[in-house]
Design an enzyme around this catalytic site. Structure first.
Site, PDB file in Angstrom:
ATOM      1  N   THR A 159     -13.075  -4.903   1.775  1.00 25.43           N
ATOM      2  CA  THR A 159     -14.028  -5.720   1.025  1.00 25.43           C
ATOM      3  C   THR A 159     -14.266  -6.991   1.828  1.00 25.43           C
ATOM      4  O   THR A 159     -13.380  -7.847   1.922  1.00 25.43           O
ATOM      5  CB  THR A 159     -13.471  -6.075  -0.366  1.00 25.43           C
TER       6      THR A 159
ATOM      7  N   LYS B 233     -20.177  -4.480  -4.009  1.00 25.55           N
ATOM      8  CA  LYS B 233     -18.721  -4.516  -4.205  1.00 25.55           C
ATOM      9  C   LYS B 233     -18.296  -5.859  -4.798  1.00 25.55           C
ATOM     10  O   LYS B 233     -17.420  -5.928  -5.671  1.00 25.55           O
ATOM     11  CB  LYS B 233     -18.032  -4.245  -2.855  1.00 25.55           C
TER      12      LYS B 233
ATOM     13  N   LYS C  34      -9.638 -13.701  -2.611  1.00 28.25           N
ATOM     14  CA  LYS C  34     -10.577 -13.576  -1.472  1.00 28.25           C
ATOM     15  C   LYS C  34     -11.921 -13.025  -1.948  1.00 28.25           C
ATOM     16  O   LYS C  34     -12.994 -13.500  -1.549  1.00 28.25           O
ATOM     17  CB  LYS C  34      -9.937 -12.661  -0.412  1.00 28.25           C
TER      18      LYS C  34
HETATM   19  P1  NAP Z   1      -2.793  -4.891   1.950  1.00 29.99           P
HETATM   20  O1  NAP Z   1      -1.816  -3.989   1.323  1.00 29.99           O
HETATM   21  O2  NAP Z   1      -2.518  -6.357   1.923  1.00 29.99           O
HETATM   22  O3  NAP Z   1      -3.025  -4.399   3.460  1.00 29.99           O
HETATM   23  C1  NAP Z   1      -3.781  -5.182   4.353  1.00 29.99           C
HETATM   24  C2  NAP Z   1      -3.910  -4.467   5.685  1.00 29.99           C
HETATM   25  O4  NAP Z   1      -4.655  -5.316   6.575  1.00 29.99           O
HETATM   26  C3  NAP Z   1      -2.560  -4.198   6.371  1.00 29.99           C
HETATM   27  O5  NAP Z   1      -2.645  -2.995   7.083  1.00 29.99           O
HETATM   28  C4  NAP Z   1      -2.444  -5.393   7.316  1.00 29.99           C
HETATM   29  O6  NAP Z   1      -1.608  -5.170   8.415  1.00 29.99           O
HETATM   30  C5  NAP Z   1      -3.888  -5.492   7.777  1.00 29.99           C
HETATM   31  N1  NAP Z   1      -4.180  -6.799   8.385  1.00 29.99           N
HETATM   32  C6  NAP Z   1      -4.189  -8.007   7.794  1.00 29.99           C
HETATM   33  N2  NAP Z   1      -4.544  -8.969   8.659  1.00 29.99           N
HETATM   34  C7  NAP Z   1      -4.739  -8.340   9.856  1.00 29.99           C
HETATM   35  C8  NAP Z   1      -5.135  -8.793  11.147  1.00 29.99           C
HETATM   36  N3  NAP Z   1      -5.421 -10.078  11.390  1.00 29.99           N
HETATM   37  N4  NAP Z   1      -5.246  -7.866  12.119  1.00 29.99           N
HETATM   38  C9  NAP Z   1      -4.983  -6.556  11.881  1.00 29.99           C
HETATM   39  N5  NAP Z   1      -4.616  -6.072  10.677  1.00 29.99           N
HETATM   40  C10 NAP Z   1      -4.508  -6.955   9.666  1.00 29.99           C
HETATM   41  O7  NAP Z   1      -4.255  -4.705   1.284  1.00 29.99           O
HETATM   42  P2  NAP Z   1      -4.843  -3.439   0.483  1.00 29.99           P
HETATM   43  O8  NAP Z   1      -4.490  -3.553  -0.950  1.00 29.99           O
HETATM   44  O9  NAP Z   1      -4.546  -2.195   1.217  1.00 29.99           O
HETATM   45  O10 NAP Z   1      -6.422  -3.754   0.572  1.00 29.99           O
HETATM   46  C11 NAP Z   1      -7.172  -3.489   1.754  1.00 29.99           C
HETATM   47  C12 NAP Z   1      -8.644  -3.798   1.482  1.00 29.99           C
HETATM   48  O11 NAP Z   1      -9.107  -2.993   0.395  1.00 29.99           O
HETATM   49  C13 NAP Z   1      -8.927  -5.251   1.070  1.00 29.99           C
HETATM   50  O12 NAP Z   1     -10.160  -5.654   1.596  1.00 29.99           O
HETATM   51  C14 NAP Z   1      -8.979  -5.170  -0.458  1.00 29.99           C
HETATM   52  O13 NAP Z   1      -9.736  -6.230  -0.999  1.00 29.99           O
HETATM   53  C15 NAP Z   1      -9.612  -3.802  -0.654  1.00 29.99           C
HETATM   54  N6  NAP Z   1      -9.280  -3.082  -1.909  1.00 29.99           N
HETATM   55  C16 NAP Z   1      -7.997  -3.052  -2.384  1.00 29.99           C
HETATM   56  C17 NAP Z   1      -7.718  -2.336  -3.555  1.00 29.99           C
HETATM   57  C18 NAP Z   1      -6.331  -2.278  -4.156  1.00 29.99           C
HETATM   58  O14 NAP Z   1      -6.199  -1.824  -5.310  1.00 29.99           O
HETATM   59  N7  NAP Z   1      -5.282  -2.672  -3.468  1.00 29.99           N
HETATM   60  C19 NAP Z   1      -8.741  -1.646  -4.214  1.00 29.99           C
HETATM   61  C20 NAP Z   1     -10.039  -1.674  -3.677  1.00 29.99           C
HETATM   62  C21 NAP Z   1     -10.299  -2.393  -2.518  1.00 29.99           C
HETATM   63  P3  NAP Z   1      -0.024  -5.533   8.331  1.00 29.99           P
HETATM   64  O15 NAP Z   1       0.616  -4.370   7.649  1.00 29.99           O
HETATM   65  O16 NAP Z   1       0.380  -5.706   9.733  1.00 29.99           O
HETATM   66  O17 NAP Z   1       0.077  -6.798   7.519  1.00 29.99           O
END
Ligand code: NAP
Length: 292
Positions: A98, A177, A245
């Site tokens: 997102t 979104k 965010k």
């Molecule tokens: P998360 O668990 O916090 O995972 C974040 C990912 O981004 C990890 O793989 C992290 O790597 C990577 N990352 C962060 N900063 C980085 C950088 N500078 N360079 C390279 N990799 C980086 O988040 P998530 O829940 O999976 O969500 C991912 C996306 O989907 C977000 O945009 C969120 O808004 C969206 N989303 C989430 C959900 C939900 O229910 N969780 C639902 C719909 C959409 P590391 O492991 O090394 O930290």
């Protein structure tokens, strides 16, 4: 390596489940994550882990990215050893993070400049939906790529139950979104505010929640988050820092369009307060803690 392999970059809460879903449905998956240790559970299921996003793109015709925020999406796509450094005609990249439309446009332009195809494809749904292949994908960009990846058995069809193509650029999906995230963020903040006040007013919070969930206001989010708020169970599904965010990006959009969004602004302040209280990486139900 074989052309039909699917790449997956970013194995956080969502990416892990999405990649796992592809593996379980028989897709050959090549993974990368900034923190390499998160690749191990996927490798145990049969995935191949590589050292950089560029190596993954080189190995696969289609690569998916699921990163935290605009900065992360840019770093993975445009940074050293990033997606764009290895993309070329015949390759495709889909970003499911997102992010705001300006970042999406920069990714789209950089990928297109290599001759590769790009689709902005943020998702709605949590990790359980990802595990069940029931995510909702809001897509914008190359329509032929959209048709290919949503065909039966292809990666987006395996990971999702509904897919919309909302235009030829990344602007439509980024904006759509954020509309979903304004609704969710303000709603869950209102739920936290109500339950905190109910507690202060000497009411039985569980009973108030039962009244709520028996009324016309009941919905899957109130059912999922109300009890977690009462229990103070904030194990991360969708983290506070991500919901905040999304509200930040939505407020930027509203600002750009000179459109008032006072409810989103008030909710955003409460997620900032929850972050300040140490809940950044807790589930966004922890917005209730901003009222404690
Ligand atoms: P998360 O668990 O916090 O995972 C974040 C990912 O981004 C990890 O793989 C992290 O790597 C990577 N990352 C962060 N900063 C980085 C950088 N500078 N360079 C390279 N990799 C980086 O988040 P998530 O829940 O999976 O969500 C991912 C996306 O989907 C977000 O945009 C969120 O808004 C969206 N989303 C989430 C959900 C939900 O229910 N969780 C639902 C719909 C959409 P590391 O492991 O090394 O930290």
């Amino acid at each position: 390596m074989a052309a039909q392999r699917v790449g997956f970059l970013g194995l956080g809460v969502m990416g892990k489940q999405m990649a796992q879903r592809l593996l379980k449905k028989g897709t050959e998956v090549v993974v990368w994550n900034r923190s390499a240790d998160k690749c191990a559970p996927l490798v145990a299921l049969g995935a191949t882990a590589l050292a950089t996003p560029a190596e993954v793109v080189d190995a696969c015709s289609v690569t998916h990215g699921m990163l935290a925020d605009p900065k992360a999406s840019e770093a993975v796509c445009l940074g050293p050893d990033g997606v764009a450094s290895a993309a070329s005609a015949g390759k495709s990249y889909l970003d499911h993070s997102t992010i705001d439309e300006a970042t999406g446009a920069r990714l789209a332009a950089a990928v297109a400049a290599t001759g590769a195809r790009f689709l902005a494809a943020p998702v709605s749904g949590g990790w359980r939906d990802a595990a069940a292949g029931e995510l909702l994908f809001v897509c914008g960009g190359d329509k032929r790529l959209f048709d290919e990846v949503t065909a039966p058995g292809a990666s987006l069809a395996v990971m999702g139950s509904k897919h919309w193509h909302v235009g030829d650029s990344s602007e439509g999906p980024a904006r759509a979104k954020l509309m979903l995230q304004i609704m969710m963020g303000t709603y869950v903040a209102a739920l936290g505010e109500t339950l905190a006040l109910a507690g202060k007013a000497g009411l039985d919070q569980a009973q108030v929640m039962d009244m709520f969930n028996s009324s016309a206001m009941a919905n899957p989010i109130s059912k999922a988050k109300g009890q977690l708020m009462i229990d103070g169970d904030y194990a991360p599904n969708f983290q506070v820092y991500l919901q905040q965010k999304d509200l930040r990006l939505a407020l930027q959009l509203a600002d750009d369009l000179a459109q008032p969004a006072p409810l989103a602004a008030a909710a955003n302040a409460q997620y900032v307060a929850a972050r300040k209280r140490g809940h950044a990486h807790d589930d966004f139900a922890a917005v209730k803690a901003a009222y404690d």
